[in-house]
Design a protein around this motif. Structure first.
Motif, PDB file in Angstrom:
ATOM      1  N   THR A   1       0.843  -1.192   0.000  1.00  0.00           N
ATOM      2  CA  THR A   1       0.000   0.000   0.000  1.00  0.00           C
ATOM      3  C   THR A   1       0.879   1.243   0.000  1.00  0.00           C
ATOM      4  O   THR A   1       1.972   1.225   0.559  1.00  0.00           O
ATOM      5  CB  THR A   1      -0.945   0.018   1.223  1.00  0.00           C
ATOM      6  OG1 THR A   1      -1.644   1.265   1.233  1.00  0.00           O
ATOM      7  CG2 THR A   1      -0.200  -0.145   2.533  1.00  0.00           C
ATOM      8  N   ASP A   2       0.404   2.316  -0.617  1.00  0.00           N
ATOM      9  CA  ASP A   2       1.170   3.563  -0.585  1.00  0.00           C
ATOM     10  C   ASP A   2       1.013   4.279   0.753  1.00  0.00           C
ATOM     11  O   ASP A   2       1.599   5.329   0.962  1.00  0.00           O
ATOM     12  CB  ASP A   2       0.768   4.475  -1.740  1.00  0.00           C
ATOM     13  CG  ASP A   2      -0.682   4.919  -1.680  1.00  0.00           C
ATOM     14  OD1 ASP A   2      -1.476   4.344  -0.902  1.00  0.00           O
ATOM     15  OD2 ASP A   2      -1.044   5.843  -2.426  1.00  0.00           O
ATOM     16  N   LYS A   3       0.262   3.701   1.665  1.00  0.00           N
ATOM     17  CA  LYS A   3       0.062   4.291   2.992  1.00  0.00           C
ATOM     18  C   LYS A   3       1.182   3.926   3.965  1.00  0.00           C
ATOM     19  O   LYS A   3       1.257   4.478   5.054  1.00  0.00           O
ATOM     20  CB  LYS A   3      -1.290   3.869   3.585  1.00  0.00           C
ATOM     21  CG  LYS A   3      -2.484   4.284   2.752  1.00  0.00           C
ATOM     22  CD  LYS A   3      -2.659   5.773   2.758  1.00  0.00           C
ATOM     23  CE  LYS A   3      -3.917   6.174   2.016  1.00  0.00           C
ATOM     24  NZ  LYS A   3      -4.097   7.600   1.976  1.00  0.00           N
TER      25      LYS A   3
ATOM     26  N   ARG B   1      -5.896  11.679   7.569  1.00  0.00           N
ATOM     27  CA  ARG B   1      -6.623  11.062   8.691  1.00  0.00           C
ATOM     28  C   ARG B   1      -5.710  10.981   9.919  1.00  0.00           C
ATOM     29  O   ARG B   1      -5.866  10.091  10.751  1.00  0.00           O
ATOM     30  CB  ARG B   1      -7.134   9.679   8.300  1.00  0.00           C
ATOM     31  CG  ARG B   1      -8.060   9.737   7.066  1.00  0.00           C
ATOM     32  CD  ARG B   1      -8.951   8.564   6.912  1.00  0.00           C
ATOM     33  NE  ARG B   1      -9.757   8.249   8.057  1.00  0.00           N
ATOM     34  CZ  ARG B   1     -10.887   8.879   8.429  1.00  0.00           C
ATOM     35  NH1 ARG B   1     -11.313   9.904   7.727  1.00  0.00           N
ATOM     36  NH2 ARG B   1     -11.548   8.485   9.482  1.00  0.00           N
ATOM     37  N   HIS B   2      -4.744  11.889   9.992  1.00  0.00           N
ATOM     38  CA  HIS B   2      -3.771  11.920  11.095  1.00  0.00           C
ATOM     39  C   HIS B   2      -3.079  10.571  11.262  1.00  0.00           C
ATOM     40  O   HIS B   2      -2.825  10.110  12.370  1.00  0.00           O
ATOM     41  CB  HIS B   2      -4.412  12.387  12.401  1.00  0.00           C
ATOM     42  CG  HIS B   2      -4.928  13.774  12.330  1.00  0.00           C
ATOM     43  ND1 HIS B   2      -4.131  14.876  12.501  1.00  0.00           N
ATOM     44  CD2 HIS B   2      -6.173  14.247  12.065  1.00  0.00           C
ATOM     45  CE1 HIS B   2      -4.851  15.971  12.356  1.00  0.00           C
ATOM     46  NE2 HIS B   2      -6.094  15.611  12.078  1.00  0.00           N
ATOM     47  N   ASN B   3      -2.808   9.931  10.116  1.00  0.00           N
ATOM     48  CA  ASN B   3      -2.104   8.649  10.053  1.00  0.00           C
ATOM     49  C   ASN B   3      -2.836   7.520  10.770  1.00  0.00           C
ATOM     50  O   ASN B   3      -2.204   6.589  11.285  1.00  0.00           O
ATOM     51  CB  ASN B   3      -0.661   8.797  10.535  1.00  0.00           C
ATOM     52  CG  ASN B   3       0.088   9.780   9.671  1.00  0.00           C
ATOM     53  OD1 ASN B   3      -0.001   9.739   8.456  1.00  0.00           O
ATOM     54  ND2 ASN B   3       0.793  10.702  10.300  1.00  0.00           N
ATOM     55  N   ALA B   4      -4.166   7.593  10.776  1.00  0.00           N
ATOM     56  CA  ALA B   4      -4.968   6.491  11.320  1.00  0.00           C
ATOM     57  C   ALA B   4      -4.642   5.233  10.518  1.00  0.00           C
ATOM     58  O   ALA B   4      -4.491   5.273   9.300  1.00  0.00           O
ATOM     59  CB  ALA B   4      -6.455   6.816  11.220  1.00  0.00           C
ATOM     60  N   VAL B   5      -4.524   4.117  11.214  1.00  0.00           N
ATOM     61  CA  VAL B   5      -4.041   2.880  10.605  1.00  0.00           C
ATOM     62  C   VAL B   5      -5.199   1.956  10.239  1.00  0.00           C
ATOM     63  O   VAL B   5      -5.969   1.542  11.104  1.00  0.00           O
ATOM     64  CB  VAL B   5      -3.065   2.163  11.560  1.00  0.00           C
ATOM     65  CG1 VAL B   5      -2.519   0.896  10.910  1.00  0.00           C
ATOM     66  CG2 VAL B   5      -1.918   3.092  11.944  1.00  0.00           C
ATOM     67  N   SER B   6      -5.287   1.630   8.959  1.00  0.00           N
ATOM     68  CA  SER B   6      -6.297   0.690   8.471  1.00  0.00           C
ATOM     69  C   SER B   6      -5.755  -0.738   8.581  1.00  0.00           C
ATOM     70  O   SER B   6      -4.556  -0.951   8.818  1.00  0.00           O
ATOM     71  CB  SER B   6      -6.621   0.997   7.004  1.00  0.00           C
ATOM     72  OG  SER B   6      -5.483   0.728   6.192  1.00  0.00           O
TER      73      SER B   6
ATOM     74  N   ALA C   1       3.563  10.766   8.595  1.00  0.00           N
ATOM     75  CA  ALA C   1       3.618  11.794   7.559  1.00  0.00           C
ATOM     76  C   ALA C   1       2.735  12.976   7.943  1.00  0.00           C
ATOM     77  O   ALA C   1       1.790  12.844   8.717  1.00  0.00           O
ATOM     78  CB  ALA C   1       3.151  11.214   6.223  1.00  0.00           C
ATOM     79  N   GLY C   2       3.054  14.119   7.405  1.00  0.00           N
ATOM     80  CA  GLY C   2       2.200  15.290   7.538  1.00  0.00           C
ATOM     81  C   GLY C   2       2.531  16.241   8.665  1.00  0.00           C
ATOM     82  O   GLY C   2       2.043  17.366   8.680  1.00  0.00           O
ATOM     83  N   GLY C   3       3.322  15.846   9.628  1.00  0.00           N
ATOM     84  CA  GLY C   3       3.758  16.763  10.673  1.00  0.00           C
ATOM     85  C   GLY C   3       2.755  17.041  11.784  1.00  0.00           C
ATOM     86  O   GLY C   3       3.060  17.781  12.709  1.00  0.00           O
ATOM     87  N   LYS C   4       1.547  16.479  11.741  1.00  0.00           N
ATOM     88  CA  LYS C   4       0.552  16.749  12.786  1.00  0.00           C
ATOM     89  C   LYS C   4       0.403  15.604  13.771  1.00  0.00           C
ATOM     90  O   LYS C   4       0.025  15.822  14.912  1.00  0.00           O
ATOM     91  CB  LYS C   4      -0.813  17.047  12.164  1.00  0.00           C
ATOM     92  CG  LYS C   4      -0.876  18.372  11.479  1.00  0.00           C
ATOM     93  CD  LYS C   4      -2.298  18.685  11.075  1.00  0.00           C
ATOM     94  CE  LYS C   4      -2.351  20.071  10.464  1.00  0.00           C
ATOM     95  NZ  LYS C   4      -3.712  20.450  10.130  1.00  0.00           N
ATOM     96  N   ALA C   5       0.658  14.372  13.319  1.00  0.00           N
ATOM     97  CA  ALA C   5       0.438  13.222  14.188  1.00  0.00           C
ATOM     98  C   ALA C   5       1.377  12.101  13.779  1.00  0.00           C
ATOM     99  O   ALA C   5       1.636  11.914  12.592  1.00  0.00           O
ATOM    100  CB  ALA C   5      -1.004  12.743  14.086  1.00  0.00           C
TER     101      ALA C   5
ATOM    102  N   VAL D   1       0.735   8.611  14.799  1.00  0.00           N
ATOM    103  CA  VAL D   1      -0.363   7.722  14.435  1.00  0.00           C
ATOM    104  C   VAL D   1      -1.495   8.021  15.406  1.00  0.00           C
ATOM    105  O   VAL D   1      -1.294   8.006  16.615  1.00  0.00           O
ATOM    106  CB  VAL D   1       0.045   6.237  14.533  1.00  0.00           C
ATOM    107  CG1 VAL D   1      -1.155   5.328  14.373  1.00  0.00           C
ATOM    108  CG2 VAL D   1       1.101   5.893  13.500  1.00  0.00           C
ATOM    109  N   SER D   2      -2.675   8.283  14.875  1.00  0.00           N
ATOM    110  CA  SER D   2      -3.800   8.632  15.745  1.00  0.00           C
ATOM    111  C   SER D   2      -4.542   7.407  16.271  1.00  0.00           C
ATOM    112  O   SER D   2      -5.435   7.541  17.097  1.00  0.00           O
ATOM    113  CB  SER D   2      -4.779   9.549  15.007  1.00  0.00           C
ATOM    114  OG  SER D   2      -5.309   8.900  13.874  1.00  0.00           O
TER     115      SER D   2
END
Length: 109
Positions: free
Chosen positions: A28-30, A49-54, A82-86, A88-89
């Motif tokens: 996955t590219d995630k 999604r603040h790096n929420a993990v599927s 990624a993204g600098g905010k979180a 993993v949420s």
């Protein structure tokens, strides 16, 4: 070992990997990872999604960790969000209903 690529570097050179990167993409590219000089940043790449993990991401992480454990070149694993905010949420609860429904279907899995 995954092939080297000359395309745009997914993980740009940084303090962990100052040389051009070697791509190690997952299913996955995630989940993105690259190894250079024994250091492997593994990035949870779902910043919207603040790096929420599927479930798909959990499976890709497991596969990547197994691959890294078997690779003698990997000396350090750095987990990043990624993204600098979180970092993993948590679990991606927006996927719970569809993933649970898939598990309950006859022949699913």
């Amino acid at each position: 070992m995954l092939p080297k690529t000359s395309s745009t570097c997914v993980i740009p050179p940084n303090i962990y990997s100052p040389k051009p990167c070697i791509h190690r993409m997952t299913a996955t590219d995630k989940i993105i990872a690259s190894t250079e000089g024994g250091v492997t940043p593994l990035i949870f790449n779902n910043p919207e999604r603040h790096n929420a993990v599927s479930l798909e991401m959990w499976q890709a992480v497991r596969e990547a960790l197994e691959r890294f454990a078997a690779d003698p070149e990997v000396r350090v694993l750095v987990l990043k969000g990624a993204g600098g905010k979180a970092f993993v949420s948590g679990a991606d609860i927006s996927k719970f209903e569809t993933e649970r429904r898939r598990e309950r279907l006859p022949g699913a899995g």
